[in-house]
Scaffold this active site. Structure first.
Site, PDB file in Angstrom:
ATOM      1  N   GLY A 269      42.270  -1.907  26.410  1.00  0.00           N
ATOM      2  CA  GLY A 269      42.683  -2.639  25.220  1.00  0.00           C
ATOM      3  C   GLY A 269      41.802  -3.837  24.939  1.00  0.00           C
ATOM      4  O   GLY A 269      40.685  -3.937  25.455  1.00  0.00           O
ATOM      5  N   ASN A 270      42.302  -4.743  24.076  1.00  0.00           N
ATOM      6  CA  ASN A 270      41.524  -5.879  23.587  1.00  0.00           C
ATOM      7  C   ASN A 270      40.197  -5.363  23.025  1.00  0.00           C
ATOM      8  O   ASN A 270      39.117  -5.782  23.419  1.00  0.00           O
ATOM      9  CB  ASN A 270      41.295  -6.913  24.696  1.00  0.00           C
ATOM     10  CG  ASN A 270      40.789  -8.217  24.113  1.00  0.00           C
ATOM     11  OD1 ASN A 270      39.704  -8.666  24.426  1.00  0.00           O
ATOM     12  ND2 ASN A 270      41.540  -8.790  23.211  1.00  0.00           N
TER      13      ASN A 270
ATOM     14  N   HIS B  51      34.007  -0.898  22.114  1.00  0.00           N
ATOM     15  CA  HIS B  51      34.989   0.191  22.237  1.00  0.00           C
ATOM     16  C   HIS B  51      34.961   1.090  20.999  1.00  0.00           C
ATOM     17  O   HIS B  51      35.057   2.309  21.105  1.00  0.00           O
ATOM     18  CB  HIS B  51      36.414  -0.376  22.352  1.00  0.00           C
ATOM     19  CG  HIS B  51      36.670  -1.174  23.588  1.00  0.00           C
ATOM     20  ND1 HIS B  51      36.845  -2.536  23.569  1.00  0.00           N
ATOM     21  CD2 HIS B  51      36.789  -0.794  24.881  1.00  0.00           C
ATOM     22  CE1 HIS B  51      37.074  -2.961  24.794  1.00  0.00           C
ATOM     23  NE2 HIS B  51      37.040  -1.931  25.615  1.00  0.00           N
TER      24      HIS B  51
ATOM     25  N   ASP C  14      29.067  -0.645  31.653  1.00  0.00           N
ATOM     26  CA  ASP C  14      29.637  -0.509  33.000  1.00  0.00           C
ATOM     27  C   ASP C  14      28.871   0.586  33.744  1.00  0.00           C
ATOM     28  O   ASP C  14      29.405   1.665  34.026  1.00  0.00           O
ATOM     29  CB  ASP C  14      31.127  -0.188  32.898  1.00  0.00           C
ATOM     30  CG  ASP C  14      31.891  -1.322  32.231  1.00  0.00           C
ATOM     31  OD1 ASP C  14      31.786  -2.462  32.712  1.00  0.00           O
ATOM     32  OD2 ASP C  14      32.552  -1.074  31.213  1.00  0.00           O
TER      33      ASP C  14
ATOM     34  N   GLN D 198      30.290   1.891  37.039  1.00  0.00           N
ATOM     35  CA  GLN D 198      31.531   2.633  36.778  1.00  0.00           C
ATOM     36  C   GLN D 198      31.215   4.054  36.322  1.00  0.00           C
ATOM     37  O   GLN D 198      31.861   5.014  36.755  1.00  0.00           O
ATOM     38  CB  GLN D 198      32.338   1.882  35.706  1.00  0.00           C
ATOM     39  CG  GLN D 198      33.496   2.668  35.133  1.00  0.00           C
ATOM     40  CD  GLN D 198      34.395   1.818  34.255  1.00  0.00           C
ATOM     41  OE1 GLN D 198      35.164   1.000  34.757  1.00  0.00           O
ATOM     42  NE2 GLN D 198      34.337   1.993  32.942  1.00  0.00           N
TER      43      GLN D 198
HETATM   44  O1  PAF Z   1      36.155   0.328  31.511  1.00  0.00           O
HETATM   45  C1  PAF Z   1      37.388   0.098  31.455  1.00  0.00           C
HETATM   46  O2  PAF Z   1      37.915  -0.472  30.492  1.00  0.00           O
HETATM   47  C2  PAF Z   1      38.276   0.545  32.609  1.00  0.00           C
HETATM   48  O3  PAF Z   1      37.642   0.378  33.829  1.00  0.00           O
HETATM   49  C3  PAF Z   1      38.802   1.983  32.456  1.00  0.00           C
HETATM   50  C4  PAF Z   1      37.675   3.009  32.494  1.00  0.00           C
HETATM   51  C5  PAF Z   1      39.580   2.120  31.147  1.00  0.00           C
HETATM   52  C6  PAF Z   1      39.757   2.330  33.617  1.00  0.00           C
HETATM   53  O4  PAF Z   1      40.863   1.466  33.639  1.00  0.00           O
END
Ligand code: PAF
Length: 295
Positions: free
Chosen positions: A30-31, A36, A163, A166
């Site tokens: 969110g936010n 995004h 990220d 990630q």
């Molecule tokens: O990148 C993010 O916002 C978070 O790490 C994710 C991938 C939504 C997992 O909570």
């Protein structure tokens, strides 16, 4: 845009969407900002149906981190998602995502940094860089993303390149656990001064925000020095100095193999410069990657 909170409603929506064509998932906390929304736009270009999730995942925050303070702006998020034609928003509660914590939730306990009995840990890639500064963080991410994949069953999932670590953790998990999900990424969206868009930028004052542009400038300088043939240790040292000079506290400023996050060597096909640094109340991360010819 549909709002889905219960697993049964989510499952019937996603089953219908998969019967009609490809379903893409954009997981978020969110936010939502322009970064995004670019993920949603990319999802739209790849799939027939797009679902976003908003869930501030307690297990990926360390005990002393900003789980409680993390900005929650649901109404604005829903409007932003509507504006980019997202089809559905999955908004699970903590109890829905973590059934193993039912008792702890009933007792009102803080779940930051805690795991159920089942936890996914992607060894190696999770344990370096941000994994060293934030122990347990990537297990929290991998576990919640695996849960989201099992609940939504998307054909495609989209993550932001900001990220970088990630994305590598998720790609490794998907490959090793045989998830039938295609992982796609979208380029980092930046402010005019190069600062990567992030929800945590709101912790910065206007003056800090303009100073934070040094992160991207330093990454560009690292690539330039790499291409000029400077030694890696000198490049990393100069990068740390540039950040410190601008009043930031670097956690790391490093050059790595972009596939393994190990040291760059003969087999390296692409390199990545990564920075994590603290400024004021924020911990900021960014990276750039590029193809390498021969070392
Ligand atoms: O990148 C993010 O916002 C978070 O790490 C994710 C991938 C939504 C997992 O909570």
């Amino acid at each position: 845009m549909l709002h889905l909170e219960e697993i049964s409603a989510l499952r019937s929506f996603s089953k219908g969407a998969r019967a009609r064509g490809k379903l893409a998932l954009v997981p978020t906390m969110g936010n939502l900002h322009a970064g995004h929304l670019s993920l949603i736009t990319r999802a739209r270009s790849l799939a027939d149906t797009v679902i976003a999730s908003v869930f501030v995942n307690p297990s990926q925050f360390g005990a002393g981190e900003d789980f409680s303070a993390y900005p929650r702006t649901l109404e604005a998020d829903a409007q932003a998602l509507e504006s980019v034609a997202c089809d559905a928003l999955f908004l699970p509660s903590v109890a829905t995502m973590y059934p193993g914590f039912a008792d702890a939730i009933a007792r009102g306990e803080n779940l930051a940094g805690r795991y159920e009995a089942t936890q996914i840990h992607v060894k190696g890639i999770s344990d370096v860089l941000c994994g060293q500064t934030r122990p347990g963080h990537f297990s929290g991410v991998a576990t919640v993303v695996a849960k989201l994949f099992n609940l939504v069953e998307p054909d495609i999932a989209i993550f932001g390149e900001k990220d970088f670590q990630q994305v590598l953790v998720i790609k490794t998990m998907v490959q090793e656990l045989n998830f039938p999900v295609q992982i796609e990424t979208a380029a980092t969206v930046r402010e005019a001064n190069g600062l990567a868009r992030s929800s945590r930028n709101q912790y910065l004052s206007a003056e800090e925000r303009s100073r934070a542009g040094v992160i991207y400038q330093t990454l560009l300088q690292m690539r330039h020095s790499f291409e000029a043939g400077d030694s890696f240790s000198k490049i990393e040292q100069n990068a740390a100095f540039a950040l410190i000079d601008a009043g930031l506290k670097p956690d790391y400023a490093v050059l790595k193999d972009a596939q393994s996050l190990e040291s760059i060597g003969e087999r390296t096909k692409s390199a990545v410069a990564l920075i994590a640094a603290r400024l004021g109340k924020a911990r900021l991360i960014d990276n750039i990657s590029w193809n390498v010819k021969a070392i």
